[in-house]
Design a protein around this motif. Structure first.
Motif, mmCIF file in Angstrom:
data_model
loop_
_atom_site.group_PDB
_atom_site.id
_atom_site.type_symbol
_atom_site.label_atom_id
_atom_site.label_comp_id
_atom_site.label_asym_id
_atom_site.label_seq_id
_atom_site.Cartn_x
_atom_site.Cartn_y
_atom_site.Cartn_z
ATOM 1 N N TYR A 248 -1.346 9.480 3.254
ATOM 2 C CA TYR A 248 -1.092 8.244 2.829
ATOM 3 C C TYR A 248 0.382 7.806 3.054
ATOM 4 O O TYR A 248 0.999 8.445 2.088
ATOM 5 C CB TYR A 248 -1.888 7.512 1.828
ATOM 6 C CG TYR A 248 -1.555 5.967 1.296
ATOM 7 C CD1 TYR A 248 -1.031 6.152 0.121
ATOM 8 C CD2 TYR A 248 -1.940 5.207 2.043
ATOM 9 C CE1 TYR A 248 -0.833 4.976 -0.369
ATOM 10 C CE2 TYR A 248 -1.492 3.819 1.711
ATOM 11 C CZ TYR A 248 -0.908 3.739 0.296
ATOM 12 O OH TYR A 248 -0.823 2.322 -0.194
ATOM 13 N N GLU B 123 -1.188 0.688 5.266
ATOM 14 C CA GLU B 123 -1.595 -0.643 5.159
ATOM 15 C C GLU B 123 -0.401 -1.426 5.830
ATOM 16 O O GLU B 123 0.744 -1.244 6.019
ATOM 17 C CB GLU B 123 -1.678 -1.111 3.570
ATOM 18 C CG GLU B 123 -2.648 -0.184 3.048
ATOM 19 C CD GLU B 123 -4.090 -0.714 3.404
ATOM 20 O OE1 GLU B 123 -4.363 -1.772 3.744
ATOM 21 O OE2 GLU B 123 -4.745 0.221 2.919
ATOM 22 N N ILE C 125 4.120 -1.477 -1.716
ATOM 23 C CA ILE C 125 3.191 -1.023 -3.002
ATOM 24 C C ILE C 125 4.192 -1.527 -4.199
ATOM 25 O O ILE C 125 5.313 -1.587 -4.241
ATOM 26 C CB ILE C 125 2.846 0.124 -2.981
ATOM 27 C CG1 ILE C 125 3.837 1.280 -2.709
ATOM 28 C CG2 ILE C 125 1.796 0.382 -1.771
ATOM 29 C CD1 ILE C 125 4.402 1.821 -3.722
ATOM 30 N N ASP D 57 -3.657 -2.471 -12.507
ATOM 31 C CA ASP D 57 -4.213 -3.427 -11.349
ATOM 32 C C ASP D 57 -5.474 -3.692 -11.752
ATOM 33 O O ASP D 57 -6.248 -2.890 -11.506
ATOM 34 C CB ASP D 57 -3.851 -2.748 -10.138
ATOM 35 C CG ASP D 57 -3.763 -3.721 -8.907
ATOM 36 O OD1 ASP D 57 -3.353 -3.512 -7.843
ATOM 37 O OD2 ASP D 57 -4.522 -4.795 -9.259
ATOM 38 N N ILE E 131 -7.647 -5.693 -10.188
ATOM 39 C CA ILE E 131 -8.496 -5.444 -9.151
ATOM 40 C C ILE E 131 -7.322 -5.134 -7.775
ATOM 41 O O ILE E 131 -6.670 -5.783 -7.235
ATOM 42 C CB ILE E 131 -9.168 -6.729 -8.583
ATOM 43 C CG1 ILE E 131 -10.121 -7.271 -9.707
ATOM 44 C CG2 ILE E 131 -9.950 -6.617 -7.199
ATOM 45 C CD1 ILE E 131 -10.948 -8.438 -9.397
ATOM 46 N N ASP E 132 -7.558 -3.728 -7.186
ATOM 47 C CA ASP E 132 -6.762 -3.137 -6.225
ATOM 48 C C ASP E 132 -7.541 -3.395 -5.049
ATOM 49 O O ASP E 132 -8.655 -3.055 -5.006
ATOM 50 C CB ASP E 132 -6.296 -1.810 -6.627
ATOM 51 C CG ASP E 132 -5.179 -1.615 -5.398
ATOM 52 O OD1 ASP E 132 -4.141 -2.325 -5.452
ATOM 53 O OD2 ASP E 132 -5.303 -0.338 -4.891
ATOM 54 N N GLY E 133 -7.034 -4.471 -3.989
ATOM 55 C CA GLY E 133 -7.925 -4.535 -3.245
ATOM 56 C C GLY E 133 -8.555 -5.874 -3.225
ATOM 57 O O GLY E 133 -9.628 -6.247 -2.732
ATOM 58 N N THR E 134 -7.438 -6.806 -3.668
ATOM 59 C CA THR E 134 -8.092 -7.990 -4.019
ATOM 60 C C THR E 134 -8.572 -8.768 -2.428
ATOM 61 O O THR E 134 -9.973 -9.530 -2.759
ATOM 62 C CB THR E 134 -6.998 -8.966 -4.474
ATOM 63 O OG1 THR E 134 -6.605 -8.296 -5.845
ATOM 64 C CG2 THR E 134 -7.278 -10.387 -4.910
ATOM 65 N N SER F 92 -6.624 -1.069 0.018
ATOM 66 C CA SER F 92 -6.198 -0.586 -1.559
ATOM 67 C C SER F 92 -5.385 0.657 -1.580
ATOM 68 O O SER F 92 -6.041 1.740 -1.216
ATOM 69 C CB SER F 92 -7.585 -0.514 -2.221
ATOM 70 O OG SER F 92 -7.468 0.066 -3.465
ATOM 71 N N ALA F 93 -4.388 0.447 -1.962
ATOM 72 C CA ALA F 93 -3.236 1.625 -2.268
ATOM 73 C C ALA F 93 -3.988 2.904 -3.102
ATOM 74 O O ALA F 93 -4.319 3.927 -2.732
ATOM 75 C CB ALA F 93 -2.111 1.382 -2.899
ATOM 76 N N GLU G 219 2.796 4.118 2.684
ATOM 77 C CA GLU G 219 3.093 2.567 2.631
ATOM 78 C C GLU G 219 4.254 2.145 2.178
ATOM 79 O O GLU G 219 4.709 2.760 1.058
ATOM 80 C CB GLU G 219 1.816 1.905 2.106
ATOM 81 C CG GLU G 219 1.844 0.534 2.031
ATOM 82 C CD GLU G 219 0.721 -0.557 1.267
ATOM 83 O OE1 GLU G 219 -0.349 0.195 0.866
ATOM 84 O OE2 GLU G 219 0.834 -1.717 1.228
ATOM 85 N N GLU H 28 -0.263 -6.185 -13.042
ATOM 86 C CA GLU H 28 0.159 -7.043 -11.756
ATOM 87 C C GLU H 28 0.140 -8.534 -11.894
ATOM 88 O O GLU H 28 1.137 -9.266 -11.634
ATOM 89 C CB GLU H 28 -1.084 -6.614 -10.591
ATOM 90 C CG GLU H 28 -0.772 -7.490 -9.430
ATOM 91 C CD GLU H 28 -1.547 -7.354 -8.094
ATOM 92 O OE1 GLU H 28 -2.677 -6.577 -8.546
ATOM 93 O OE2 GLU H 28 -1.121 -7.498 -7.273
ATOM 94 N N ASP I 152 -0.094 -0.506 -8.293
ATOM 95 C CA ASP I 152 -1.053 0.053 -7.147
ATOM 96 C C ASP I 152 -1.013 1.723 -7.203
ATOM 97 O O ASP I 152 -2.286 2.150 -6.727
ATOM 98 C CB ASP I 152 -0.508 -0.417 -5.911
ATOM 99 C CG ASP I 152 -0.510 -1.960 -5.853
ATOM 100 O OD1 ASP I 152 0.630 -2.443 -5.111
ATOM 101 O OD2 ASP I 152 -1.251 -2.540 -6.030
ATOM 102 N N GLY J 143 0.124 -4.530 4.424
ATOM 103 C CA GLY J 143 0.499 -5.139 3.488
ATOM 104 C C GLY J 143 0.685 -6.730 3.563
ATOM 105 O O GLY J 143 0.079 -7.257 4.339
ATOM 106 N N ALA J 144 1.098 -7.323 2.229
ATOM 107 C CA ALA J 144 0.998 -8.924 2.333
ATOM 108 C C ALA J 144 2.405 -9.474 2.928
ATOM 109 O O ALA J 144 2.247 -10.634 3.061
ATOM 110 C CB ALA J 144 0.704 -9.378 0.759
HETATM 111 C C1 LIP Z 1 -3.039 -4.407 -2.512
HETATM 112 C C2 LIP Z 1 -2.368 -2.954 -2.306
HETATM 113 C C3 LIP Z 1 -2.242 -2.723 -0.718
HETATM 114 C C4 LIP Z 1 -1.435 -3.475 -0.051
HETATM 115 C C5 LIP Z 1 -1.979 -4.934 -0.395
HETATM 116 C C6 LIP Z 1 -2.228 -5.297 -1.817
HETATM 117 P P1 LIP Z 1 -3.668 -5.826 -4.370
HETATM 118 O O1 LIP Z 1 -2.903 -4.567 -3.841
HETATM 119 O O2 LIP Z 1 -3.339 -2.101 -3.045
HETATM 120 O O3 LIP Z 1 -1.994 -1.161 -0.626
HETATM 121 O O4 LIP Z 1 -1.301 -3.139 1.399
HETATM 122 O O5 LIP Z 1 -0.971 -5.696 0.384
HETATM 123 O O6 LIP Z 1 -0.860 -5.493 -2.353
HETATM 124 O O7 LIP Z 1 -2.843 -6.955 -4.172
HETATM 125 O O8 LIP Z 1 -4.917 -5.933 -3.837
HETATM 126 O O9 LIP Z 1 -3.964 -5.417 -5.994
#
Ligand code: LIP
Length: 318
Positions: free
Chosen positions: A221, A172, A226, A96, A98-101, A205-206, A223, A74, A230, A174-175
């Motif tokens: 689930y 989610e 992603i 990844d 840290i997934d769920g940053t 966190s995906a 989304e 990532e 993820d 998302g960003a």
């Molecule tokens: C996160 C994903 C999640 C998504 C967030 C973010 P990150 O990954 O796991 O599904 O909704 O926007 O992208 O950025 O925490 O590694």
């Protein structure tokens, strides 16, 4: 013991080492706030010095042990201005750090490191470690999936899911905050919540989301937005737990637009066979379901019901 055990052992080793760093940083609020950045001027898309440090450490370890392997990460991708990911048949580690940053930054314990290995573009090994809750999810292709050594699904006997109405669904926001993307996501949630389903959850966190489906705690689930890192590890874990992982639309080779036209005509009469579709980790959307007592036919039926309610929006492949 599967042929993938040597990869699993190395991934578990480096995930646990990384987990110590992540946990220490998680508990050091000041360090996080002093080393927090945002990506591409989007205040919802966060990255920390810990993300970057952990990815470098994991990549360096894996490169030493498996020098001919490829790597998709990532933060490496982000540093290259989200350059397109090149996924070949070569063994490729998809990380990844840290997934769920955002959860990590806010001190919410739904955060993990995700280490997946793809061979011939297929996830064959997955390790997801949440060092805050001390949950280690592991899987190898044909080797089963486990949480801290206990076989997945955790919830036994395997529970039925008679209709979508009785499901607990994860998604989610998302960003991406652009109008089209936000509207499509909220319209999809509206379609699903009024079905009505038992409930919708977002854990941030995906990778963790797919683990909660793999363990049997949540049913579905989905989304859009992603990235490959993820979902790579979690795809192996969820499929080894008897789940199904697919895209929002039937899989097609990216260079096959013509064949799709012919298929559209015939697909009206073809039997639904979602469970056997290939999953393209670069395609930026995911839809998955846990193992069901009723078997694949019911998985097909429920996935088809969900697909009817997913409102797509334009998104570039990884
Ligand atoms: C996160 C994903 C999640 C998504 C967030 C973010 P990150 O990954 O796991 O599904 O909704 O926007 O992208 O950025 O925490 O590694």
């Amino acid at each position: 013991m599967t042929e993938y055990k040597k990869y699993l052992d190395e991934a578990v080793k480096i995930a646990k080492t990384a987990g110590k760093t992540i946990k220490e940083a998680f508990e050091n609020r000041q360090f996080i706030s002093e080393h927090l950045e945002i990506k591409e001027n989007n205040s919802s898309d966060l990255v920390t010095a810990t993300d970057q440090y952990v990815e470098k450490m994991v990549k360096s370890h894996l490169n030493k042990v498996f020098p001919t392997h490829s790597f998709i990460g990532e933060e490496t991708t982000a540093a290259n201005n989200m350059a397109r990911c090149e996924l070949t048949d070569n063994p490729t580690w998809c990380i990844d750090p840290i997934d769920g940053t955002t959860n990590f930054v806010h001190g919410l314990p739904f955060t993990c490191i995700s280490i997946g290995l793809l061979i011939n573009k297929e996830p064959v090994m997955g390790v997801i470690f949440n060092p805050i809750l001390n949950d280690l999810y592991t899987a190898t292709k044909n080797g089963g999936a486990f949480l801290n050594g206990k076989p997945l699904p955790l919830i036994r006997p395997i529970q039925p899911l008679e209709t979508l109405e009785k499901s607990l669904i994860i998604t989610e926001y998302g960003a991406n905050r652009n109008e089209e993307s936000v509207k499509a996501k909220l319209d999809t949630i509206h379609q699903i919540i009024k079905y009505p389903v038992h409930g919708i959850r977002s854990f941030g966190s995906a990778a963790m989301n797919m683990c909660y489906v793999a363990r049997g705690s949540c049913d579905i689930y989905y989304e859009i937005g992603i990235h490959a890192w993820d979902v790579a590890a979690a795809t192996c874990i969820l499929k080894e737990a008897g789940g199904v992982v697919v895209g929002w639309k039937p899989y097609k080779e990216v260079s096959e637009p013509e064949k799709k036209k012919q298929k559209t005509e015939s697909s009206k009469t073809e039997k639904i066979d979602i469970v056997n579709e290939k999953f393209d980790v670069l395609n930026r959307h995911v839809l998955c379901i846990r193992q069901l007592a009723e078997g694949p036919e019911k998985q097909n039926e429920i996935l088809a019901e969900v697909r009817k309610r997913l409102i797509d929006c334009e998104i570039e492949r990884d």
